[in-house]
Design a protein around this motif. Structure first.
Motif, PDB file in Angstrom:
ATOM      1  N   ASP A  32      35.110  45.979  44.778  1.00 59.80           N
ATOM      2  CA  ASP A  32      35.550  44.689  44.697  1.00 59.80           C
ATOM      3  C   ASP A  32      35.920  43.980  45.998  1.00 59.80           C
ATOM      4  O   ASP A  32      35.572  42.771  46.333  1.00 59.80           O
ATOM      5  CB  ASP A  32      36.951  44.450  43.833  1.00 59.80           C
ATOM      6  CG  ASP A  32      37.735  43.230  43.605  1.00 59.80           C
ATOM      7  OD1 ASP A  32      36.865  42.293  43.258  1.00 59.80           O
ATOM      8  OD2 ASP A  32      39.005  43.370  43.630  1.00 59.80           O
ATOM      9  N   LYS A  34      38.333  43.430  47.481  1.00 60.66           N
ATOM     10  CA  LYS A  34      39.927  42.622  47.666  1.00 60.66           C
ATOM     11  C   LYS A  34      40.888  43.804  47.591  1.00 60.66           C
ATOM     12  O   LYS A  34      40.989  44.375  46.415  1.00 60.66           O
ATOM     13  CB  LYS A  34      39.827  41.405  46.856  1.00 60.66           C
ATOM     14  CG  LYS A  34      38.643  40.520  47.119  1.00 60.66           C
ATOM     15  CD  LYS A  34      38.558  39.524  45.885  1.00 60.66           C
ATOM     16  CE  LYS A  34      37.271  38.743  46.223  1.00 60.66           C
ATOM     17  NZ  LYS A  34      36.376  38.880  45.125  1.00 60.66           N
ATOM     18  N   SER A  36      44.379  43.231  47.594  1.00 61.69           N
ATOM     19  CA  SER A  36      45.686  42.746  47.036  1.00 61.69           C
ATOM     20  C   SER A  36      45.328  41.768  46.049  1.00 61.69           C
ATOM     21  O   SER A  36      44.613  40.846  46.258  1.00 61.69           O
ATOM     22  CB  SER A  36      46.411  42.111  48.168  1.00 61.69           C
ATOM     23  OG  SER A  36      47.709  41.407  47.970  1.00 61.69           O
ATOM     24  N   SER A  38      44.051  41.674  42.905  1.00 63.37           N
ATOM     25  CA  SER A  38      42.845  41.309  42.541  1.00 63.37           C
ATOM     26  C   SER A  38      42.583  42.005  41.185  1.00 63.37           C
ATOM     27  O   SER A  38      43.366  42.205  40.320  1.00 63.37           O
ATOM     28  CB  SER A  38      41.904  41.717  43.511  1.00 63.37           C
ATOM     29  OG  SER A  38      40.428  41.157  43.238  1.00 63.37           O
ATOM     30  N   GLY A 225      43.678  36.914  43.670  1.00 66.22           N
ATOM     31  CA  GLY A 225      43.379  37.335  45.021  1.00 66.22           C
ATOM     32  C   GLY A 225      42.303  36.079  45.417  1.00 66.22           C
ATOM     33  O   GLY A 225      43.119  35.010  45.686  1.00 66.22           O
ATOM     34  N   HIS A 226      41.322  36.171  46.036  1.00 70.28           N
ATOM     35  CA  HIS A 226      40.334  34.852  46.782  1.00 70.28           C
ATOM     36  C   HIS A 226      39.531  34.401  45.920  1.00 70.28           C
ATOM     37  O   HIS A 226      38.607  34.044  46.126  1.00 70.28           O
ATOM     38  CB  HIS A 226      39.893  35.749  47.921  1.00 70.28           C
ATOM     39  CG  HIS A 226      40.623  36.754  48.582  1.00 70.28           C
ATOM     40  ND1 HIS A 226      41.839  36.470  49.403  1.00 70.28           N
ATOM     41  CD2 HIS A 226      40.493  38.017  48.679  1.00 70.28           C
ATOM     42  CE1 HIS A 226      42.120  37.608  49.929  1.00 70.28           C
ATOM     43  NE2 HIS A 226      41.679  38.681  49.346  1.00 70.28           N
ATOM     44  N   ASP A 245      45.854  46.488  45.023  1.00 74.33           N
ATOM     45  CA  ASP A 245      45.171  47.103  44.042  1.00 74.33           C
ATOM     46  C   ASP A 245      44.875  48.543  44.115  1.00 74.33           C
ATOM     47  O   ASP A 245      44.650  49.215  43.074  1.00 74.33           O
ATOM     48  CB  ASP A 245      43.821  46.336  44.184  1.00 74.33           C
ATOM     49  CG  ASP A 245      43.829  44.928  43.648  1.00 74.33           C
ATOM     50  OD1 ASP A 245      44.199  44.107  44.521  1.00 74.33           O
ATOM     51  OD2 ASP A 245      43.624  44.879  42.206  1.00 74.33           O
TER      52      ASP A 245
END
Ligand SMILES: *Cc1c(COP(=O)(O)O)cnc(C)c1O
Length: 385
Positions: A32, A34, A36, A38, A225-226, A245
Motif C-alpha cells: 500500500d 501508506k 498511517s 490507510s 490516508g492520502h 497501519d
C-alpha cells in the motif's frame, strides 16, 4: 537445572505462532505504501465491527486519546463534570481533562472494583453531565444498574472499556451500553499491538463522524490516508490521533486468535484459582463464575503484606505488577480537587492490597504452578513466623 523464571508479561511465543499472518499483513502495508490511517486501519475497523457488534469502530492512536475524543464527540462542554471511579488507570480521569472537563470521583464496589452508584458522594452530581464507569481486570461493571442510575439523573453514559475486549453483558459488548466506549491495544492488553493504538466503539453515527474528524485534524468524511477525495476543510479543531497501519496489521493478525487467547487466559486463571483459594493471607481472588462478561485481562489478588509478597516473588524471578498503586483522587495532578486519604476507602484499600500475577497466553502451566508455589511458600512462612 536452571530456575524457571516467569516474566510479568511476554508475547514472544504468541508472535511466533502467528508469524505467517503477521508477515502477510505487514506486506500489505508495504504494498500500500501508506503507513498511517490507510487500508490496514480500515480493515481493522471493519474486523472489530464484526467482533464487537458495534455499528462504528474508529481507530485512533491510543486508548487514552479514544476516551478524550469520545467525550468531546459526545458533546462535553468546557468545565462539564464527569463522574469516574476513584480506582482505575490514571487515563480514566486525565482523559476527562484533555476533553476539557473535570473528573469527579466516586468510590468503587470492593467486589467488582467498579464505580458503585450507591457510593456517589452528596453533591458530586452538581454540574455533572457524564458518568464513565470502568471495566477492570476481568469483569464488567453492572451496566443494568449504571444505566438505570444514569437515566434517573439525566447523565450521559460512556464507558472506559479500554480493558474490555471480548467482555459482554446481556449479549452486548463492553463499550456499547451507553453512548460509546473505547478499546486500548497497548501491548500488555488482551489484544495488544507492538506499540500504542486504540479505538472508539459506538452505535451512534453522529458520534462516529465526530470522532473520525477529531482524530484527523478535524477533517470531514471517513476518507483515509492520502486517498483522492479527502477533504482539507477542518470542521472541528482536531487532533492528530491517527492509527499506524503497522499496528493495525499486527492487530488484524492477532484478532484471528483472540478467542483462543481468551480461553487460554481463562484456563490459567482457573489454575491459579484452584491453587490459591483458601491460602491464608490472600484476602481476595477474582470471582471465577464463568459469567459471560468475564475475560481475564489481569489476574488480581489482594494480599496482606502485598509489597513483601511482591518482593519475595521478584527474588524468585517472578514478575508482578501493582494495579493501581495510587487511587485517582490522591494523584498529584488532581491535588487541586482537595481530596484526602480516607475519602474513598474501598479505592484506597484496593490500591494498598492488590497485586497482579502473570497472565498471558505465552504463560505455560509449569510457569503458573511455579508462581503458585512461590506464593504458597511466602504465605506459609508468614503464618508460621
Ligand atoms: C490501558 C487503559 C487506558 C489507556 O489506554 P492506552 O492505550 O494505554 O492509552 C485507559 N483506561 C484503562 C482502564 C486502561 O486499562
Amino acid at each position: 537445572m536452571t530456575r524457571l523464571t516467569v516474566p510479568f508479561f511476554s508475547q514472544a511465543r504468541t508472535f511466533e505462532r502467528i508469524w505467517p499472518d503477521i508477515r502477510s499483513q505487514v506486506e500489505e502495508v508495504f504494498e500500500d505504501g501508506k503507513f498511517s490511517h490507510s487500508t490496514r486501519v480500515r480493515a481493522l475497523e471493519q474486523a472489530l465491527t464484526a467482533y464487537t457488534g458495534a455499528r462504528h469502530v474508529i481507530g485512533v492512536n491510543s486508548g487514552t486519546d479514544a476516551l478524550a475524543l469520545l467525550l468531546k464527540a459526545c458533546g462535553l462542554r468546557p468545565g462539564d463534570r464527569v463522574l469516574v471511579p476513584a480506582y482505575s488507570f490514571v487515563a480514566t480521569a486525565t482523559s476527562v481533562v484533555h476533553a476539557g472537563g473535570e473528573p469527579v470521583f466516586a468510590d468503587v464496589d470492593p467486589d467488582s472494583y467498579a464505580l458503585d452508584p450507591a457510593r456517589v458522594p452528596d453533591g458530586a452530581l452538581d454540574g455533572t453531565r457524564f458518568v464513565m464507569p470502568v471495566h477492570l481486570f476481568s469483569r464488567m461493571a453492572d451496566m443494568a444498574a449504571l444505566t438505570a442510575f444514569a437515566s434517573a439523573r439525566g447523565l450521559e453514559l460512556v464507558e472506559d472499556s479500554a480493558e474490555g475486549i471480548g467482555m459482554r453483558q446481556a449479549g452486548v459488548h463492553a463499550g456499547l451500553h451507553g453512548r460509546g466506549g473505547v478499546l486500548s491495544f497497548f501491548p500488555g492488553k488482551t489484544l495488544g499491538a507492538l506499540g500504542d493504538a486504540g479505538a472508539v466503539l459506538t452505535d451512534d453515527p453522529g458520534i462516529a463522524e465526530r470522532v473520525a474528524a477529531l482524530r484527523h485534524h478535524g477533517r470531514t468524511g471517513r476518507t483515509l490516508g492520502h486517498f483522492p477525495g479527502i477533504s482539507h476543510e477542518s470542521v472541528l479543531p482536531g487532533h492528530n490521533s491517527k492509527m499506524d497501519d503497522l499496528q493495525a496489521a499486527i492487530l488484524l493478525a492477532r484478532l484471528t486468535v483472540l478467542d483462543g487467547d481468551i480461553r487460554r487466559r481463562a484456563d490459567l486463571a482457573a489454575r491459579y484459582d484452584r491453587r490459591l483459594r483458601g491460602l491464608p493471607g490472600i484476602t481476595r481472588l477474582p470471582r471465577l463464575t464463568g459469567a459471560p462478561d468475564e475475560v481475564f485481562y489481569v489476574y488480581l489478588i489482594e494480599a496482606d503484606h502485598r509489597d513483601a509478597l511482591a518482593g519475595h516473588l521478584a527474588a524468585g524471578g517472578i514478575g508482578t505488577e501493582v494495579y493501581y498503586p495510587r487511587p485517582l483522587h490522591l494523584q498529584p495532578c488532581f491535588a487541586r480537587l482537595g481530596h484526602r486519604p480516607g475519602d474513598f476507602p474501598a479505592a484506597e484499600a484496593a490500591a494498598g492490597r492488590a497485586l497482579a500475577l502473570p497472565l498471558y497466553p505465552d504463560l505455560t502451566d509449569e510457569q503458573a504452578d511455579r508462581v503458585c508455589d512461590a506464593v504458597e511458600e511466602f504465605l506459609t512462612r508468614k503464618v508460621s513466623a
